[in-house]
Enzyme design. Structure first.
Site, PDB file in Angstrom:
ATOM      1  N   LYS A   1      14.373  73.776  81.591  1.00 48.22           N
ATOM      2  CA  LYS A   1      15.793  73.745  81.942  1.00 48.22           C
ATOM      3  C   LYS A   1      16.444  75.103  81.726  1.00 48.22           C
ATOM      4  CE  LYS A   1      16.956  68.832  81.638  1.00 48.22           C
ATOM      5  NZ  LYS A   1      17.874  67.813  81.149  1.00 48.22           N
TER       6      LYS A   1
ATOM      7  N   LYS B   1       9.361  66.629  88.796  1.00 52.41           N
ATOM      8  CA  LYS B   1       9.862  65.262  88.587  1.00 52.41           C
ATOM      9  C   LYS B   1      11.232  65.091  89.236  1.00 52.41           C
ATOM     10  CE  LYS B   1      12.664  64.857  84.419  1.00 52.41           C
ATOM     11  NZ  LYS B   1      13.710  63.984  84.947  1.00 52.41           N
TER      12      LYS B   1
ATOM     13  N   LYS C   1      18.145  64.012  87.705  1.00 54.56           N
ATOM     14  CA  LYS C   1      19.571  63.935  88.030  1.00 54.56           C
ATOM     15  C   LYS C   1      20.151  65.316  88.198  1.00 54.56           C
ATOM     16  CE  LYS C   1      20.557  60.400  84.851  1.00 54.56           C
ATOM     17  NZ  LYS C   1      20.337  61.273  83.686  1.00 54.56           N
TER      18      LYS C   1
HETATM   19  P1  ATP Z   1      18.557  65.242  83.663  1.00 57.21           P
HETATM   20  O1  ATP Z   1      17.980  65.999  84.830  1.00 57.21           O
HETATM   21  O2  ATP Z   1      20.038  65.436  83.487  1.00 57.21           O
HETATM   22  O3  ATP Z   1      17.786  65.467  82.376  1.00 57.21           O
HETATM   23  P2  ATP Z   1      17.069  62.859  84.156  1.00 57.21           P
HETATM   24  O4  ATP Z   1      16.932  62.422  85.551  1.00 57.21           O
HETATM   25  O5  ATP Z   1      15.910  63.568  83.532  1.00 57.21           O
HETATM   26  O6  ATP Z   1      18.405  63.697  84.032  1.00 57.21           O
HETATM   27  P3  ATP Z   1      17.622  61.434  81.692  1.00 57.21           P
HETATM   28  O7  ATP Z   1      18.964  60.827  81.454  1.00 57.21           O
HETATM   29  O8  ATP Z   1      17.306  62.730  81.044  1.00 57.21           O
HETATM   30  O9  ATP Z   1      17.430  61.565  83.292  1.00 57.21           O
HETATM   31  O10 ATP Z   1      16.494  60.390  81.305  1.00 57.21           O
HETATM   32  C1  ATP Z   1      16.707  58.972  81.271  1.00 57.21           C
HETATM   33  C2  ATP Z   1      15.363  58.272  81.287  1.00 57.21           C
HETATM   34  O11 ATP Z   1      14.773  58.377  82.588  1.00 57.21           O
HETATM   35  C3  ATP Z   1      14.344  58.850  80.316  1.00 57.21           C
HETATM   36  O12 ATP Z   1      13.628  57.786  79.715  1.00 57.21           O
HETATM   37  C4  ATP Z   1      13.431  59.668  81.196  1.00 57.21           C
HETATM   38  O13 ATP Z   1      12.128  59.795  80.665  1.00 57.21           O
HETATM   39  C5  ATP Z   1      13.426  58.843  82.470  1.00 57.21           C
HETATM   40  N1  ATP Z   1      13.127  59.658  83.644  1.00 57.21           N
HETATM   41  C6  ATP Z   1      13.841  60.729  84.081  1.00 57.21           C
HETATM   42  N2  ATP Z   1      13.297  61.227  85.202  1.00 57.21           N
HETATM   43  C7  ATP Z   1      12.208  60.461  85.483  1.00 57.21           C
HETATM   44  C8  ATP Z   1      11.233  60.473  86.523  1.00 57.21           C
HETATM   45  N3  ATP Z   1      11.281  61.369  87.478  1.00 57.21           N
HETATM   46  N4  ATP Z   1      10.255  59.529  86.512  1.00 57.21           N
HETATM   47  C9  ATP Z   1      10.217  58.599  85.529  1.00 57.21           C
HETATM   48  N5  ATP Z   1      11.103  58.534  84.514  1.00 57.21           N
HETATM   49  C10 ATP Z   1      12.092  59.440  84.480  1.00 57.21           C
HETATM   50 MG    MG Z   2      16.139  64.376  81.583  1.00 55.51          MG
END
Ligand code: ATP
Ligand code: MG
Length: 334
Positions: free
Chosen positions: A114, A197, A200
């Protein structure tokens, strides 16, 4: 015998969750509600590390809680709350920072990824200390299990190390939690860049299937997903990452095995396969989007439910902070 406890959280870093959040995490949260004592939170303090936009954060926080309920988190079964409503998170977060080595924190790959994206001048210290606040989020509730996606494995490992270190050095206070990470669906990839991956906070939303987006928009994104030059619908993560990702997604929603899907689409082209993926995804997401929108019509009710959750959470969390502070020699106010 009392039920084992599970806890997890999700950041309101966007107005909508994406498929990875659901398949990698929230779907397991819903399942665990029946067999475990479950605590789930919208971790709004963590979202501050991604840059602060107050109006967006307010909306995204309530939208996150509404999506969790729409996806099946039942506030009667689970303790559902907002992280910043329980000050114990910060109180224990500082303790975790004080028992973490600088080198140890520097090895966290999510921080490296990040911060590399935003550059060191725009990277805030909070992003660096994020895993320690996350350790506190978890340890406060003494859970046995933490249902998360694959990308959180290293942070859970750190949490376990910190809990063991605290217990060995001061007093046996913390339960050592285990990650609850599925084999399939624990890492859903970006549709445009199937080596990264789905996130968000990705710089472009072109490769993201957002739960609250329209069926048309999501169909369009699935149809323009990056795939290789071949024609064969076959699971091969190295040579066919795009198709493999779509197979994982189809299988997770339809309940069909990858082998069944490979034989069904044998001899058919990518176009037919992508249409089938779009169909299975959008038919599952339509009711979730509608339910979320309904829940967001009554913000008073959502706020009431979250207040009850925060009060229940604080009872457990405050007790853990009290014990941890005492073990550290921080004297009570008297
Ligand atoms: P950000 O990019 O802001 O970190 P994020 O999409 O990674 O957002 P988080 O809120 O950090 O989402 O994570 C929430 C949950 O979703 C965590 O348990 C994380 O492991 C899971 N998660 C996030 N992205 C993925 C993905 N691409 N595949 C499976 N699980 C995911
Ligand atoms: Mg995340």
């Amino acid at each position: 015998m009392s039920k084992a406890r599970a806890l997890s959280g999700i950041q309101p870093t966007s107005g909508s969750f994406h498929l990875g959040n659901y398949l990698g995490a929230v779907r397991q949260w819903v399942e665990l509600q029946n067999s475990h004592d479950t605590y789930y939170c919208v971790v709004d303090l963590h979202a501050l590390t991604a840059g602060v936009d107050p109006a967006k954060l307010r909306d995204a926080t309530l939208a996150s809680a509404a999506q969790l309920i729409a996806l099946g988190i039942d506030p009667e079964k689970s303790t559902l709350f907002i992280q910043s409503h329980v000050p114990a998170h910060n109180q224990l977060g500082w303790v975790m920072e004080c028992i973490t080595g600088f080198g140890e924190a520097s090895r966290m790959t999510q921080f490296k990824d990040k911060s590399a994206k935003s550059g060191s001048d725009r990277t805030v210290v909070g992003l660096f200390t994020y895993p320690m606040l996350q350790a506190a989020d978890i340890l406060l509730y003494q859970p046995q299990y933490v249902p998360v996606g694959e990308d959180q494995r290293q942070h859970i490992e750190l949490t376990r190390d910190l809990a063991q270190r605290f217990n060995a050095t001061y007093q046996e206070i913390f339960t050592i939690p285990e990650g609850y990470i599925l084999k399939a669906g624990a890492k859903i990839f970006d549709l445009q860049d199937p080596t990264a991956k789905m996130s968000k906070s990705a710089s472009s939303t072109a490769g993201l299937i957002e739960l609250l987006d329209t069926a048309q928009a999501n169909t369009k994104k699935i149809k323009s997903a990056t795939t290789d030059d071949g024609r064969e619908v076959r699971f091969d993560e190295d040579k066919k990452p795009g198709i493999s990702n779509l197979l994982t997604i189809h299988s997770a929603f339809s309940g069909r095995t990858i082998a069944e899907l490979e034989s069904e689409f044998d001899g058919k082209g990518y176009g037919d396969f992508k249409s089938a993926v779009a169909e299975v995804v959008t038919s599952h997401l339509d009711p979730i989007r509608e339910r979320t929108q309904e829940l967001l019509q009554d913000k008073g009710e959502l706020t009431r439910l979250l207040k009850i959750g925060a009060e229940k959470a604080a009872l457990v969390a405050d007790e853990t902070v009290r014990k941890a502070y005492d073990a550290l020699g921080l004297i009570p106010r008297g």
